[in-house]
Write a protein that holds these residues in place. Sequence first.
Motif: not given
Lengths: 253, 253
Positions: A25-29, A219-224
């Motif tokens: 999940y992108h909270n890890l980004h 999808v979420l990760w790639a945006q960040l």
Amino acid sequence: MIKLNKVLSPDELEQTLQGIGAERYHNLHPFHKLLHGGKLSLGQVQAWALNRYVYQQGIPIKDYAILSNCPDKELRNLWRQRIFDHDGIDQDEGGIERWLKLCEALGLERAYVQSMEGVLPATKHAVDTYINFCRHAPLLIGFASCLTELFAPKIHKERIAGMLENYDFVDETMVAYFRERLTQAPRDVDFALRYVKEHARTIDQQQAVIDALYMKTGVLWAQLDALYLAYVSPGMIPPGCFTPVQTDVAAAQ
Amino acid sequence: MIKLNKVLSPDELEQTLQGIGAERYHNLHPFHKLLHGGKLSLGQVQAWALNRYVYQQGIPIKDYAILSNCPDKELRNLWRQRIFDHDGIDQDEGGIERWLKLCEALGLERAYVQSMEGVLPATKHAVDTYINFCRHAPLLIGFASCLTELFAPKIHKERIAGMLENYDFVDETMVAYFRERLTQAPRDVDFALRYVKEHARTIDQQQAVIDALYMKTGVLWAQLDALYLAYVSPGMIPPGCFTPVQTDVAAAQ
């Protein structure tokens, strides 16, 4: 990536999905760590809000696509609340309007945001992928692609607290979107998770549920990722994309 | 981005399209400069080949999508040569097979490449966007999205020379794909350009042609952005994606 070799119990399936969130999940980004920790300039926060608008405006389109695959009126009437949440209904202006107000409060022009002209190509591609996935997936799998909401309340709480505390240019109006999501997302995901646990019974269905969540975390990760490359490091803004003005107010740190 | 306020002559339209290439084609991307200049390690070149495979395998799918919108048999029979070029026909193994051989020569396992498991999310999203665009666009606009071929021969020549010269691990077999494209791409694009110049007559059609080329340059650019972020700088590989082994042979420089 997880490849099932046996059918899971509903609770095992839920644990597996939770595990994917814990890993992807992108909270890890790193970009979110910078955002919530007050480490970004106004220009970088603008870039985030501008690009994220593309995702926000795509949410009801995605939900209309999902419901276009739903033959059950009762189910449609339950799920359509998500559309109202974002497009607005009655006294509620909706999440897209709240996001536009967030963008304006950050100093972006509404028409520019809505034009989506300065947006990173990767942002558009990610949102495209998500909408098209939901258009063509069976209903169960379309529902499953929304299960990142399982992990959202935590990130929204971090964001509200972190952004209010760390940026002079962020006020209560600007976090209104996330405050709403704190009650909306758990309500939504309770239903989606229950539905998926009940209806994903074969190994193929469960694998497709898992793959849908992988797709969505991507999808979420790639945006960040794209925001990081363009606006953090090494700062490679693709041709024609939003370029923060040099006179940006620096973030309060 | 260019917004037309008058209809262009066919030659003006061509110049406009050339201008978009001069500004946005991915030969301008820093990743390509590193690739052609021999500045990448074997692991970085592997990452490029692995991700680019997703694009390669999507080309005939894109062409089938375009031709599913073509009611004219003669036109279909002209355009389908592109499918043969990539999927193979008679004695020609086709471009996808040549790409797989390139990957194998770089030390990647064929099955791993074909599984597309280790691929960056942004790569998949970009290819998804391209295929879906062609599925839903009118025929003229689907054709127009292929016009990046106008700019391809130059990059292929640079790539063949640069990679043969600069990397010990690259030999003639590995550049076979690009050698073929040197004759295929100009033949294809002659037809596509002629068709677009002849059929894009209204301002709306011409704008849609221009927007299709913007879309496509974004699809190519975003793939290199994602490679750069993950494998060059700052080296942020998304969860679950290909990670070069530490024992990589360093590039000859």
